[in-house]
Motif scaffolding. Structure first.
Motif, PDB file in Angstrom:
ATOM      1  N   ASP A  83       0.838  -1.208   0.000  1.00 47.22           N
ATOM      2  CA  ASP A  83       0.000   0.000   0.000  1.00 47.22           C
ATOM      3  C   ASP A  83       0.875   1.262   0.000  1.00 47.22           C
ATOM      4  O   ASP A  83       0.686   2.176  -0.793  1.00 47.22           O
ATOM      5  CB  ASP A  83      -0.934  -0.032   1.217  1.00 47.22           C
ATOM      6  CG  ASP A  83      -2.005   1.051   1.169  1.00 47.22           C
ATOM      7  OD1 ASP A  83      -2.270   1.595   0.077  1.00 47.22           O
ATOM      8  OD2 ASP A  83      -2.589   1.353   2.232  1.00 47.22           O
ATOM      9  N   HIS A 103      -5.378   3.067  -7.294  1.00 49.17           N
ATOM     10  CA  HIS A 103      -6.311   3.110  -6.160  1.00 49.17           C
ATOM     11  C   HIS A 103      -7.774   3.031  -6.587  1.00 49.17           C
ATOM     12  O   HIS A 103      -8.527   2.229  -6.020  1.00 49.17           O
ATOM     13  CB  HIS A 103      -6.016   4.316  -5.266  1.00 49.17           C
ATOM     14  CG  HIS A 103      -4.979   4.002  -4.220  1.00 49.17           C
ATOM     15  ND1 HIS A 103      -3.671   3.732  -4.541  1.00 49.17           N
ATOM     16  CD2 HIS A 103      -5.083   3.862  -2.874  1.00 49.17           C
ATOM     17  CE1 HIS A 103      -2.999   3.457  -3.430  1.00 49.17           C
ATOM     18  NE2 HIS A 103      -3.833   3.518  -2.399  1.00 49.17           N
ATOM     19  N   HIS A 137      -6.883  -4.130   0.969  1.00 45.78           N
ATOM     20  CA  HIS A 137      -6.528  -3.065   0.025  1.00 45.78           C
ATOM     21  C   HIS A 137      -5.121  -3.236  -0.563  1.00 45.78           C
ATOM     22  O   HIS A 137      -4.919  -3.185  -1.784  1.00 45.78           O
ATOM     23  CB  HIS A 137      -6.666  -1.742   0.782  1.00 45.78           C
ATOM     24  CG  HIS A 137      -6.168  -0.544   0.069  1.00 45.78           C
ATOM     25  ND1 HIS A 137      -6.721  -0.088  -1.099  1.00 45.78           N
ATOM     26  CD2 HIS A 137      -5.158   0.324   0.375  1.00 45.78           C
ATOM     27  CE1 HIS A 137      -6.083   1.012  -1.479  1.00 45.78           C
ATOM     28  NE2 HIS A 137      -5.130   1.275  -0.613  1.00 45.78           N
ATOM     29  N   LEU A 172      -3.785  -3.865  -4.538  1.00 50.02           N
ATOM     30  CA  LEU A 172      -2.831  -2.957  -5.190  1.00 50.02           C
ATOM     31  C   LEU A 172      -1.619  -3.724  -5.718  1.00 50.02           C
ATOM     32  O   LEU A 172      -1.106  -3.443  -6.806  1.00 50.02           O
ATOM     33  CB  LEU A 172      -2.363  -1.887  -4.199  1.00 50.02           C
ATOM     34  CG  LEU A 172      -3.384  -0.836  -3.802  1.00 50.02           C
ATOM     35  CD1 LEU A 172      -2.854  -0.003  -2.635  1.00 50.02           C
ATOM     36  CD2 LEU A 172      -3.738   0.071  -4.977  1.00 50.02           C
TER      37      LEU A 172
HETATM   38 ZN    ZN Z   1      -3.682   2.849  -0.430  1.00 56.04          ZN
END
Ligand code: ZN
Ligand code: NZQ
Length: 392
Positions: free
Chosen positions: A197, A270, A284, A288
């Motif tokens: 992230d 994103h 998340h 990514l």
């Molecule tokens: Zn992020």
């Protein structure tokens, strides 16, 4: 060209192991009635909850609690937090956790100051203005999102399968307590997702053909090298303070507004990832990691290759004495190795249980019916193609 920009990051940071005794004094600046928010229980298992309660007691503060904020936090948690704030006349919020808890708490702070429904802040047809918000302080327990030092928060609505991020200066935390030892208990998987992230937050800014601030580019390269160096150390040795400290401070600086000074472009990975976690509730950082190397491959051409060369040579140590396209392809391969082999994250969407059923809808929502004006402008069909590249 270098565009004008405003630098304004008024978050007070207490960094290090022995800072929690400042908590009571900092909270008292904003009132005496505190709503403490946290997630599914990691702060109880680590002993942090007990240490915080001791500080609140000693400071003579009255506190209420909202536990159970989920990863990819739901609007229901925001509604419940706002209800508690109104019922108990809360003066100040204390978020203890990762990005999910801090994000939800920021929006609780705003929702507590209005009679509107919390989703009105996110519904694209309404986008209610943030006119006021209660003060938020936080104790970070997971290095990843940078929510501890930015004014954004991402909220999901399982009923509509939407996940939206929104920023507002009123949501910036007043004080963040960053004690790297609070992240010793973070799992290898969440540590890896956090590293991915943070890297993405920098890559979204760094991969930009309109960025001439050499000073910021070299700063970003230093941040990326730090994350690539220390994420595997923290995975191997969870209580390595040096590794956790480097990652924690890198997470804050990756997104606190400093590195994007002068930048005028939207992020790409994103919005694509938020559609994955909106529908499939995946972590998340994992989404990514799967998307980013494919997006890099998709955007590589003669007009963009110089950025890949800079990244490959300065961040990944690739020999500069080669043809630019060769360096670029090696950079993508080497970066994939970092994410999938060194960090140990899953490589494809099917590996995390995602098929192509919703790609068209997700792509349309990711570009908000138009174009993502990022590193390379992406239309719906481009985003769909990138999702398809993640199938193998
Ligand atoms: Zn992020
Ligand atoms: O809920 P608990 O029990 O605390 O467990 C959490 C959760 O299961 C656990 N965890 C956190 N600290 C721990 C720990 N486990 C052991 N020891 C600790 N010290 O980790 C799990 C994940 O936590 P979460 O808060 O969901 O992770 P993260 O910090 O990665 O936050 C992800 C959310 O932030 C949003 C993401 O979309 C996602 O919803 N983002 C927020 C941003 C922002 N505010 O600017 C930007 C990001 O790009 C991102 O979109």
């Amino acid at each position: 060209m270098i565009h004008d920009f405003i630098y304004d990051i008024p978050v007070k940071v207490y960094f290090g192991r022995d800072q929690l005794h400042h908590l009571g004094g900092e909270l008292k600046k904003y009132g005496t009635r505190v709503l403490m928010t946290y997630g599914g229980g990691s702060i109880k298992r680590s002993g942090l909850y007990d240490r915080v309660v001791k500080e609140l007691r000693e400071a003579g503060l009255e506190w209420f609690e909202l536990p159970g904020i989920e990863p990819n936090p739901r609007v229901a948690s925001v509604r419940e937090g706002a209800r508690l704030c109104k019922e108990h006349g809360i003066d100040v919020l204390l978020a203890i956790g990762g990005g999910s808890t801090i994000d939800a708490t920021k929006w609780i702070a705003a929702a507590a100051c209005t009679d509107r429904d919390a989703w009105d802040f996110f519904d694209p047809a309404i986008l209610a203005p943030v006119e006021k918000a209660l003060p938020v302080l936080d104790i970070l327990t997971l290095s990843a999102t940078g929510s501890e030092m930015d004014c954004g928060g991402v909220i999901s609505n399982p009923d509509t399968k939407d996940k939206y991020g929104r920023m507002d200066p009123l949501l910036l935390p007043k004080v963040s307590f960053l004690d790297p030892s609070n992240t010793f208990s973070v799992s290898a998987y969440q540590t890896a997702c956090g590293g991915a992230d943070m890297l993405s937050h920098i890559i979204e800014v760094y991969f930009n053909m309109d960025q001439d601030l050499y000073m910021l580019d070299t700063f970003m390269e230093g941040l990326m090298k730090t994350i690539i160096k220390y994420t595997p150390v923290a995975i191997r040795e969870p209580d390595n303070y040096e590794a956790r400290a480097n990652l924690m401070w890198a997470s804050s600086w990756a997104i606190n507004g400093f590195i994007d000074g002068g930048k005028r472009q939207a992020w790409s990975c994103h919005p694509m990832e938020h559609e994955l976690s909106a529908i499939y509730d995946i972590t998340h950082g994992l989404g990514l990691a799967i998307l980013t190397p494919r997006w890099m491959t998709y955007c590589l051409d003669e007009t963009t290759v110089s950025k890949y060369v800079q990244f490959g040579v300065n961040v990944l140590g690739i020999d500069p004495d080669q043809a630019p396209m060769d360096i670029a392809r090696q950079a993508i391969d080497r970066f994939s190795t970092v994410l999938f082999d060194t960090f140990g994250l899953s490589r494809t969407l099917p590996e995390v249980g995602i098929d192509d059923t919703h790609f068209a809808v997700m792509a349309r929502k990711a570009v908000a019916g138009g174009v993502l004006p990022g590193f390379k402008p992406l239309r719906q069909e481009d985003v769909e193609a990138i999702y398809r590249m993640c199938m193998a």
